[in-house]
Design a protein around this motif. Structure first.
Motif, PDB file in Angstrom:
ATOM      1  N   VAL A 212       0.841  -1.204   0.000  1.00  0.00           N
ATOM      2  CA  VAL A 212       0.000   0.000   0.000  1.00  0.00           C
ATOM      3  C   VAL A 212       0.870   1.247   0.000  1.00  0.00           C
ATOM      4  O   VAL A 212       0.606   2.220  -0.718  1.00  0.00           O
ATOM      5  CB  VAL A 212      -0.938  -0.007   1.230  1.00  0.00           C
ATOM      6  N   ARG A 213       1.921   1.224   0.799  1.00  0.00           N
ATOM      7  CA  ARG A 213       2.818   2.383   0.870  1.00  0.00           C
ATOM      8  C   ARG A 213       3.567   2.595  -0.439  1.00  0.00           C
ATOM      9  O   ARG A 213       3.795   3.738  -0.861  1.00  0.00           O
ATOM     10  CB  ARG A 213       3.798   2.204   2.038  1.00  0.00           C
ATOM     11  N   LEU A 214       3.937   1.511  -1.093  1.00  0.00           N
ATOM     12  CA  LEU A 214       4.624   1.622  -2.385  1.00  0.00           C
ATOM     13  C   LEU A 214       3.742   2.316  -3.421  1.00  0.00           C
ATOM     14  O   LEU A 214       4.229   3.144  -4.211  1.00  0.00           O
ATOM     15  CB  LEU A 214       5.030   0.239  -2.893  1.00  0.00           C
TER      16      LEU A 214
ATOM     17  N   ASP B 225       5.835   1.818 -18.877  1.00  0.00           N
ATOM     18  CA  ASP B 225       5.840   0.770 -17.856  1.00  0.00           C
ATOM     19  C   ASP B 225       6.438   1.318 -16.559  1.00  0.00           C
ATOM     20  O   ASP B 225       7.574   1.793 -16.534  1.00  0.00           O
ATOM     21  CB  ASP B 225       6.649  -0.419 -18.355  1.00  0.00           C
ATOM     22  N   LEU B 226       5.690   1.217 -15.474  1.00  0.00           N
ATOM     23  CA  LEU B 226       6.117   1.760 -14.186  1.00  0.00           C
ATOM     24  C   LEU B 226       6.724   0.715 -13.253  1.00  0.00           C
ATOM     25  O   LEU B 226       7.225   1.063 -12.184  1.00  0.00           O
ATOM     26  CB  LEU B 226       4.918   2.403 -13.470  1.00  0.00           C
ATOM     27  N   THR B 227       6.690  -0.537 -13.645  1.00  0.00           N
ATOM     28  CA  THR B 227       7.031  -1.608 -12.696  1.00  0.00           C
ATOM     29  C   THR B 227       8.457  -1.512 -12.174  1.00  0.00           C
ATOM     30  O   THR B 227       8.733  -1.909 -11.030  1.00  0.00           O
ATOM     31  CB  THR B 227       6.821  -2.989 -13.341  1.00  0.00           C
ATOM     32  N   GLY B 228       9.393  -0.997 -12.972  1.00  0.00           N
ATOM     33  CA  GLY B 228      10.779  -0.886 -12.528  1.00  0.00           C
ATOM     34  C   GLY B 228      10.948  -0.002 -11.312  1.00  0.00           C
ATOM     35  O   GLY B 228      11.884  -0.174 -10.526  1.00  0.00           O
ATOM     36  N   HIS B 229      10.033   0.941 -11.141  1.00  0.00           N
ATOM     37  CA  HIS B 229      10.136   1.850  -9.994  1.00  0.00           C
ATOM     38  C   HIS B 229       9.859   1.147  -8.668  1.00  0.00           C
ATOM     39  O   HIS B 229      10.360   1.574  -7.623  1.00  0.00           O
ATOM     40  CB  HIS B 229       9.184   3.027 -10.165  1.00  0.00           C
ATOM     41  N   TYR B 230       9.068   0.085  -8.698  1.00  0.00           N
ATOM     42  CA  TYR B 230       8.806  -0.653  -7.458  1.00  0.00           C
ATOM     43  C   TYR B 230      10.097  -1.212  -6.865  1.00  0.00           C
ATOM     44  O   TYR B 230      10.228  -1.310  -5.638  1.00  0.00           O
ATOM     45  CB  TYR B 230       7.835  -1.809  -7.718  1.00  0.00           C
ATOM     46  N   ASP B 231      11.051  -1.571  -7.731  1.00  0.00           N
ATOM     47  CA  ASP B 231      12.278  -2.212  -7.250  1.00  0.00           C
ATOM     48  C   ASP B 231      13.110  -1.271  -6.400  1.00  0.00           C
ATOM     49  O   ASP B 231      13.518  -1.611  -5.287  1.00  0.00           O
ATOM     50  CB  ASP B 231      13.097  -2.733  -8.439  1.00  0.00           C
ATOM     51  N   TRP B 232      13.375  -0.058  -6.911  1.00  0.00           N
ATOM     52  CA  TRP B 232      14.211   0.858  -6.133  1.00  0.00           C
ATOM     53  C   TRP B 232      13.454   1.456  -4.950  1.00  0.00           C
ATOM     54  O   TRP B 232      14.043   1.687  -3.884  1.00  0.00           O
ATOM     55  CB  TRP B 232      14.822   1.947  -7.017  1.00  0.00           C
ATOM     56  N   LEU B 233      12.144   1.662  -5.109  1.00  0.00           N
ATOM     57  CA  LEU B 233      11.365   2.166  -3.983  1.00  0.00           C
ATOM     58  C   LEU B 233      11.298   1.146  -2.847  1.00  0.00           C
ATOM     59  O   LEU B 233      11.369   1.518  -1.662  1.00  0.00           O
ATOM     60  CB  LEU B 233       9.946   2.511  -4.441  1.00  0.00           C
ATOM     61  N   THR B 234      11.212  -0.130  -3.176  1.00  0.00           N
ATOM     62  CA  THR B 234      11.196  -1.177  -2.153  1.00  0.00           C
ATOM     63  C   THR B 234      12.501  -1.195  -1.368  1.00  0.00           C
ATOM     64  O   THR B 234      12.501  -1.262  -0.127  1.00  0.00           O
ATOM     65  CB  THR B 234      10.942  -2.555  -2.789  1.00  0.00           C
ATOM     66  N   ILE B 235      13.604  -1.129  -2.087  1.00  0.00           N
ATOM     67  CA  ILE B 235      14.914  -1.101  -1.417  1.00  0.00           C
ATOM     68  C   ILE B 235      15.011   0.122  -0.511  1.00  0.00           C
ATOM     69  O   ILE B 235      15.478   0.045   0.630  1.00  0.00           O
ATOM     70  CB  ILE B 235      16.053  -1.098  -2.450  1.00  0.00           C
ATOM     71  N   LEU B 236      14.549   1.247  -1.010  1.00  0.00           N
ATOM     72  CA  LEU B 236      14.639   2.491  -0.255  1.00  0.00           C
ATOM     73  C   LEU B 236      13.840   2.392   1.052  1.00  0.00           C
ATOM     74  O   LEU B 236      14.306   2.828   2.119  1.00  0.00           O
ATOM     75  CB  LEU B 236      14.116   3.649  -1.110  1.00  0.00           C
ATOM     76  N   LEU B 237      12.656   1.835   0.972  1.00  0.00           N
ATOM     77  CA  LEU B 237      11.836   1.698   2.167  1.00  0.00           C
ATOM     78  C   LEU B 237      12.432   0.685   3.140  1.00  0.00           C
ATOM     79  O   LEU B 237      12.597   0.972   4.334  1.00  0.00           O
ATOM     80  CB  LEU B 237      10.415   1.275   1.788  1.00  0.00           C
TER      81      LEU B 237
ATOM     82  N   ASP C  63      12.433   2.832   6.464  1.00  0.00           N
ATOM     83  CA  ASP C  63      11.763   2.102   7.551  1.00  0.00           C
ATOM     84  C   ASP C  63      12.658   1.925   8.779  1.00  0.00           C
ATOM     85  O   ASP C  63      12.217   2.203   9.900  1.00  0.00           O
ATOM     86  CB  ASP C  63      11.259   0.748   7.047  1.00  0.00           C
ATOM     87  N   PRO C  64      13.911   1.471   8.623  1.00  0.00           N
ATOM     88  CA  PRO C  64      14.768   1.363   9.813  1.00  0.00           C
ATOM     89  C   PRO C  64      14.984   2.703  10.517  1.00  0.00           C
ATOM     90  O   PRO C  64      15.012   2.765  11.756  1.00  0.00           O
ATOM     91  CB  PRO C  64      16.081   0.814   9.248  1.00  0.00           C
ATOM     92  N   MET C  65      15.124   3.763   9.719  1.00  0.00           N
ATOM     93  CA  MET C  65      15.351   5.089  10.306  1.00  0.00           C
ATOM     94  C   MET C  65      14.135   5.536  11.110  1.00  0.00           C
ATOM     95  O   MET C  65      14.262   6.016  12.243  1.00  0.00           O
ATOM     96  CB  MET C  65      15.650   6.109   9.201  1.00  0.00           C
ATOM     97  N   TYR C  66      12.929   5.356  10.549  1.00  0.00           N
ATOM     98  CA  TYR C  66      11.745   5.805  11.269  1.00  0.00           C
ATOM     99  C   TYR C  66      11.438   4.908  12.466  1.00  0.00           C
ATOM    100  O   TYR C  66      10.966   5.392  13.509  1.00  0.00           O
ATOM    101  CB  TYR C  66      10.526   5.884  10.345  1.00  0.00           C
ATOM    102  N   THR C  67      11.709   3.613  12.342  1.00  0.00           N
ATOM    103  CA  THR C  67      11.505   2.707  13.474  1.00  0.00           C
ATOM    104  C   THR C  67      12.352   3.147  14.661  1.00  0.00           C
ATOM    105  O   THR C  67      11.892   3.153  15.816  1.00  0.00           O
ATOM    106  CB  THR C  67      11.865   1.259  13.080  1.00  0.00           C
ATOM    107  N   TYR C  68      13.581   3.555  14.379  1.00  0.00           N
ATOM    108  CA  TYR C  68      14.459   4.049  15.447  1.00  0.00           C
ATOM    109  C   TYR C  68      13.916   5.345  16.044  1.00  0.00           C
ATOM    110  O   TYR C  68      13.855   5.498  17.277  1.00  0.00           O
ATOM    111  CB  TYR C  68      15.869   4.268  14.905  1.00  0.00           C
TER     112      TYR C  68
END
Length: 362
Positions: free
Chosen positions: A246-248, A315-327, A332-337
């Motif tokens: 959902v966030r992606l 085609d937008l699917t390639g963007h999911y790959d780098w956005l997933t890594i980024l999150l 995510d680790p930064m905000y969890t901290y």
């Protein structure tokens, strides 16, 4: 009927009253009001010369120099511009810095061409003080924060709530490394003024508590006003726990689809694609140290390949790959901290609709 000069600052802002700013361009660029238009009595160099004359020879000599500098065709052109504004905005007002000499001279020159136009008593300084007081008033009221990982829709939620205050909207920046828009971020003063007017309208609608997004001290190059920031350090926190997919989708819509469209609208198709790719690359570059060089190179390569694929085929699917890594590996680790340091203030957790309903009921 002649309208009196205005001292009701609250109504000026509540009514989105058109304002003609007679200050020099440099003063206007540092900060003005949402409905202000710059139509200066003097340009920057003229103002500087008159100011120097005032210090060295006094007010009378400075006024005389001002009339010498702004005379003939120069004066006629400026007055014509003011006249056009007044005729287009018959309910408006003019103002200078303190509501003093510049306002009075502008008013006098307008009368010479048949326009009787009022000014704001106290000028910019009084209006600005009123808005600063409004921010302080809001900071003293109950505040709740909405938190959650990047892509949780916090800004969307704040705008959907009747008592939500959109700090990022007021700053014209989303707060993250990818947070800039095609349009420039507001100056610190403009950010505060826009926020204060938003607060004023919420107060007028009967709101007596506010929901803000969980932010740091800075939003892009702007700083959250200190009274608001201090209130946020004590506020209770409702956290959105939406799943990754959902966030992606939200990030894809915000960072990719919207920004590509806006760049192409602003600069044209070819230049827009170039600017869009540069925006993503520069945003990634700003977090390279935290990613580490090897991971940065990997993610940047995936990102730019996704841009090329998007431009070539849609085609937008390639963007999911780098956005997933980024999150998963950065945001995510930064905000969890960061959230762990506020654990005692968390009073509710849930998915987007659950948090929104909980906040609305409060």
């Amino acid at each position: 009927m002649t309208r009196p000069n205005c001292e009701d600052y609250r109504q000026l802002f509540l009514n989105d009253t058109p304002l003609m700013d007679m200050r020099a361009p440099v003063e206007f660029s540092q900060g003005a009001f949402p409905t202000s238009v710059s139509h200066p009595l003097m340009e920057d160099d003229e103002r500087k010369a008159v100011g120097t004359c005032y210090k060295e020879k006094g007010q009378a000599a400075a006024i005389e120099l001002g009339h010498e500098l702004v005379n003939g065709e120069v004066k006629a052109a400026r007055v014509a511009q003011w006249k056009a504004f007044c005729e287009a905005n018959p309910n408006g007002y003019l103002y200078c810095f303190r509501g003093g000499l510049r306002s009075q001279i502008s008013q006098q020159w307008l009368r010479e061409v048949g326009i009787d136009y009022p000014f704001v008593v106290g000028g910019y300084k009084a209006l600005r003080r009123f808005l600063i007081d409004t921010i302080e008033q809001a900071a003293a009221m109950p505040v709740t924060l909405v938190g959650g990982n990047t892509g949780s829709g916090k800004t969307i939620m704040v705008n959907e709530l009747a008592n939500g205050l959109d700090l990022e909207g007021a700053a014209n920046h989303r707060g993250s490394s990818f947070g800039r828009y095609v349009s420039a971020q507001r100056t610190q003063i403009d950010f505060e003024n826009v926020l204060a007017v938003e607060i004023l309208k919420k107060l007028d609608a009967g709101q007596r508590s506010f929901v803000l997004e969980d932010e740091g001290k800075a939003i892009g190059s702007a700083s959250v006003p200190l009274p608001i920031h201090h209130a946020m350090q004590l506020a209770q926190l409702a956290v959105v726990d939406d799943p990754l997919d959902v966030r992606l989708e939200r990030l894809l819509a915000d960072y990719v689809i919207r920004m590509q469209r806006d760049f192409c609208t602003e600069y044209g198709e070819d230049a827009g694609w170039v600017s869009f790719a540069e925006y993503l690359e520069r945003s990634m570059f700003s977090i390279r140290k935290r990613l580490g060089n090897e991971r940065y190179d990997e993610v940047l390569n995936i990102q730019q390949q996704a841009v090329r694929q998007m431009q070539a085929t849609g085609d937008l699917t390639g963007h999911y790959d780098w956005l997933t890594i980024l999150l998963e590996q950065y945001y995510d680790p930064m905000y969890t901290y960061q959230l762990s340091k506020k654990a005692e203030r968390i009073v509710f957790r849930g998915q987007y609709d659950e948090v929104k309903a909980w906040l609305a009921e409060r």
